[in-house]
Design a protein around this motif. Structure first.
Motif, PDB file in Angstrom:
ATOM      1  N   ALA A   1     -34.594  34.850   4.244  1.00 32.91           N
ATOM      2  CA  ALA A   1     -34.593  33.426   4.584  1.00 32.91           C
ATOM      3  C   ALA A   1     -36.009  32.875   4.547  1.00 32.91           C
ATOM      4  CB  ALA A   1     -33.978  33.225   5.967  1.00 32.91           C
ATOM      5  N   SER A   2     -36.137  31.633   4.095  1.00 30.44           N
ATOM      6  CA  SER A   2     -37.461  31.007   4.021  1.00 30.44           C
ATOM      7  C   SER A   2     -38.016  30.793   5.417  1.00 30.44           C
ATOM      8  CB  SER A   2     -37.375  29.675   3.280  1.00 30.44           C
ATOM      9  OG  SER A   2     -36.496  28.790   3.949  1.00 30.44           O
ATOM     10  N   THR A   3     -39.318  30.698   5.490  1.00 30.89           N
ATOM     11  CA  THR A   3     -39.999  30.541   6.770  1.00 30.89           C
ATOM     12  C   THR A   3     -40.955  29.359   6.705  1.00 30.89           C
ATOM     13  OG1 THR A   3     -41.764  32.062   6.108  1.00 30.89           O
ATOM     14  CG2 THR A   3     -39.866  33.018   7.230  1.00 30.89           C
ATOM     15  N   ALA A   4     -41.479  28.992   7.852  1.00 27.81           N
ATOM     16  CA  ALA A   4     -42.439  27.893   7.918  1.00 27.81           C
ATOM     17  C   ALA A   4     -43.839  28.389   7.565  1.00 27.81           C
ATOM     18  CB  ALA A   4     -42.448  27.289   9.318  1.00 27.81           C
ATOM     19  N   GLU A   5     -44.701  27.453   7.188  1.00 23.67           N
ATOM     20  CA  GLU A   5     -46.095  27.793   6.915  1.00 23.67           C
ATOM     21  C   GLU A   5     -46.797  28.197   8.206  1.00 23.67           C
ATOM     22  OE1 GLU A   5     -48.385  25.138   4.499  1.00 23.67           O
ATOM     23  OE2 GLU A   5     -46.603  24.315   3.540  1.00 23.67           O
ATOM     24  N   VAL A   6     -47.772  29.095   8.080  1.00 24.20           N
ATOM     25  CA  VAL A   6     -48.546  29.550   9.238  1.00 24.20           C
ATOM     26  C   VAL A   6     -50.029  29.383   8.929  1.00 24.20           C
ATOM     27  CG1 VAL A   6     -46.788  31.177  10.018  1.00 24.20           C
ATOM     28  CG2 VAL A   6     -48.507  31.926   8.353  1.00 24.20           C
ATOM     29  N   PRO A   7     -50.893  29.372   9.934  1.00 22.60           N
ATOM     30  CA  PRO A   7     -52.332  29.223   9.694  1.00 22.60           C
ATOM     31  C   PRO A   7     -52.865  30.320   8.779  1.00 22.60           C
ATOM     32  CG  PRO A   7     -51.829  28.902  12.007  1.00 22.60           C
ATOM     33  CD  PRO A   7     -50.562  29.395  11.375  1.00 22.60           C
ATOM     34  N   GLN A   8     -53.711  29.900   7.854  1.00 26.78           N
ATOM     35  CA  GLN A   8     -54.258  30.841   6.869  1.00 26.78           C
ATOM     36  C   GLN A   8     -55.514  31.526   7.423  1.00 26.78           C
ATOM     37  OE1 GLN A   8     -52.415  31.127   3.588  1.00 26.78           O
ATOM     38  NE2 GLN A   8     -51.148  30.406   5.294  1.00 26.78           N
ATOM     39  N   THR A   9     -55.303  32.359   8.419  1.00 27.63           N
ATOM     40  CA  THR A   9     -56.395  33.058   9.084  1.00 27.63           C
ATOM     41  C   THR A   9     -56.083  34.549   9.176  1.00 27.63           C
ATOM     42  OG1 THR A   9     -56.873  31.098  10.420  1.00 27.63           O
ATOM     43  CG2 THR A   9     -57.824  33.183  11.154  1.00 27.63           C
ATOM     44  N   LEU A  10     -57.024  35.383   8.797  1.00 27.02           N
ATOM     45  CA  LEU A  10     -56.828  36.823   8.867  1.00 27.02           C
ATOM     46  C   LEU A  10     -57.197  37.333  10.262  1.00 27.02           C
ATOM     47  CD1 LEU A  10     -58.379  37.938   5.440  1.00 27.02           C
ATOM     48  CD2 LEU A  10     -55.960  37.581   5.966  1.00 27.02           C
ATOM     49  N   PRO A  11     -56.344  38.150  10.881  1.00 25.57           N
ATOM     50  CA  PRO A  11     -56.686  38.720  12.185  1.00 25.57           C
ATOM     51  C   PRO A  11     -57.762  39.792  12.039  1.00 25.57           C
ATOM     52  CG  PRO A  11     -54.640  39.650  11.390  1.00 25.57           C
ATOM     53  CD  PRO A  11     -55.016  38.563  10.420  1.00 25.57           C
ATOM     54  N   ASN A  12     -58.390  40.136  13.151  1.00 23.55           N
ATOM     55  CA  ASN A  12     -59.465  41.134  13.134  1.00 23.55           C
ATOM     56  C   ASN A  12     -58.991  42.470  12.587  1.00 23.55           C
ATOM     57  OD1 ASN A  12     -61.418  39.392  14.130  1.00 23.55           O
ATOM     58  ND2 ASN A  12     -60.940  39.864  16.270  1.00 23.55           N
ATOM     59  N   SER A  13     -57.735  42.848  12.853  1.00 25.08           N
ATOM     60  CA  SER A  13     -57.234  44.135  12.376  1.00 25.08           C
ATOM     61  C   SER A  13     -57.235  44.206  10.854  1.00 25.08           C
ATOM     62  CB  SER A  13     -55.813  44.371  12.906  1.00 25.08           C
ATOM     63  OG  SER A  13     -54.945  43.317  12.508  1.00 25.08           O
ATOM     64  N   VAL A  14     -56.926  43.065  10.193  1.00 25.80           N
ATOM     65  CA  VAL A  14     -56.950  43.025   8.735  1.00 25.80           C
ATOM     66  C   VAL A  14     -58.384  42.922   8.222  1.00 25.80           C
ATOM     67  CG1 VAL A  14     -56.271  41.684   6.706  1.00 25.80           C
ATOM     68  CG2 VAL A  14     -54.627  42.082   8.549  1.00 25.80           C
TER      69      VAL A  14
END
Length: 362
Positions: A203-216
């Motif tokens: 199922a399609s999802t909503a857009e999310v902030p384009q920010t990488l977490p520290n773990s990545v």
């Protein structure tokens, strides 16, 4: 013809490896002198005959033969060419002619971005196919609003052999539908085309902030990404079920960049994303039927409406050769839904590249 960068060696591996030829309905490709043919996993085939000489304003020109795999499918032809700068005048029509022989047209031209295409009317196709087996060259002459026509010489060296190869791939040899070696067998002797693989998209999802977490970020910095990460925006997407997709730039060139992808679960721990090839493209030593890539794509983009990651590997800056891939998220992995490839850098735009693999996405 122009040499291709190392990334396009994947194309040769996929379409010529002996392991693939033993599998049911793998895509296939063959180059015979100035002609290149290809067939996808649904037994739809195409062949390109390229120009050996072109007007100085042209990047390339070609004649294209297409035929679906269904027993009663008719062949179709189109003519195409691309211009270096669009030309001084918009091309109007084109004529196809054999030296000292018949000519066909004028055919109406469909205009693209410095690319022009002219479908051949169905009633002209049989006569032109007959010419492809008899003469060495055809001239493509393009008329403009003003000035002299611009021309290209299409080589037919390899045309008959390429058409025979298409007949063989579509199992038409000896039938009344064959392009070259016709026989008395009816079209009903041709086996039905295989069903398309089916991918059930999540199922399609909503857009999310384009920010990488520290773990990545930490994983990226310990790999090969540290020196390139700040050159483009990352790709971040909600995959549903508490999962997130993260993509970071890991290398760039004059006209391409590569991105490494990770997927993090509800625990937030990222792992390299898997891109699973279908059995028709997987290597013989992968018993699970799919080859997991290392989570790297070229020039990627993500569409949250279709849950699709797309990749576009250019063979050179003007993008007239290379490969495209679409990977659909099904809730567990990214699965290949479309793959196109053009190994000859002859001015053919991406929208005209032959389809090598396709699946039905639901």
């Amino acid at each position: 013809m122009h040499p291709l960068p190392p990334i396009l060696l994947l194309i040769a591996i996929l379409v010529s490896a002996p392991a693939l030829q033993a599998r049911a309905e793998p895509p296939s490709s063959k180059t015979i002198r100035q002609w290149t043919g290809s067939c996808d996993n649904h037994r739809a085939c195409s062949a390109f005959g390229f120009a050996t000489t072109v007007d100085e304003t042209m990047i390339g020109a070609w004649i294209r033969l297409d035929r679906q795999g269904d027993a009663d499918a008719f062949p179709s032809l189109s003519l195409g060419f691309s211009l270096a700068d669009g030309g001084d005048d918009t091309p109007k029509t084109l004529v196809l002619a054999a030296k000292g022989g018949p000519s066909f047209g004028p055919f109406a031209i469909e205009e693209g971005d410095n690319f022009f295409r002219a479908p051949v009317p169905a009633d002209n196709v049989p006569a032109i196919l007959a010419l492809l087996r008899k003469v060495d060259f055809l001239t493509l002459a393009v008329t403009k609003a003003e000035g002299s026509p611009i021309e290209a010489t299409l080589s037919l060296d390899g045309a008959s052999a390429a058409m025979l190869w298409l007949d063989d791939e579509q199992q038409r040899i000896g039938t009344k539908t064959a392009l070259v070696k016709r026989g008395a067998k009816p079209a009903s002797a041709i086996p039905p085309v295989p069903a398309l693989p089916v991918i059930q998209a999540a199922a399609s999802t909503a857009e999310v902030p384009q920010t990488l977490p520290n773990s990545v970020l930490e994983l990226a910095k310990t790999g090969d990404c540290a020196d390139a990460m700040d050159q483009i925006e990352p790709i971040v997407a909600d995959l549903g079920g508490g999962r997130r997709l993260y993509g970071a730039l890991c290398g760039s060139g004059a006209y391409s960049f590569s991105a490494q992808f990770w997927i993090a679960g509800s625990d937030g721990v990222p792992a390299k994303a898997s891109f699973v090839l279908p059995p028709a493209l997987a290597s013989s030593d992968d018993e699970g039927g799919g080859l997991e890539e290392q989570g790297i794509l070229i020039n990627p983009s993500f569409d949250e409406k279709t849950m699709t990651l797309s990749a576009f590997a250019k063979g050179r800056g003007i993008a007239d050769c290379g490969e495209t891939e679409d990977w659909v998220w099904d809730g567990e992995a990214f699965r290949l839904s479309s793959y196109t490839a053009m190994t000859d850098c002859q001015g053919v735009p991406p929208g005209e590249w032959p389809v090598m693999y396709r699946a039905e996405v639901r």
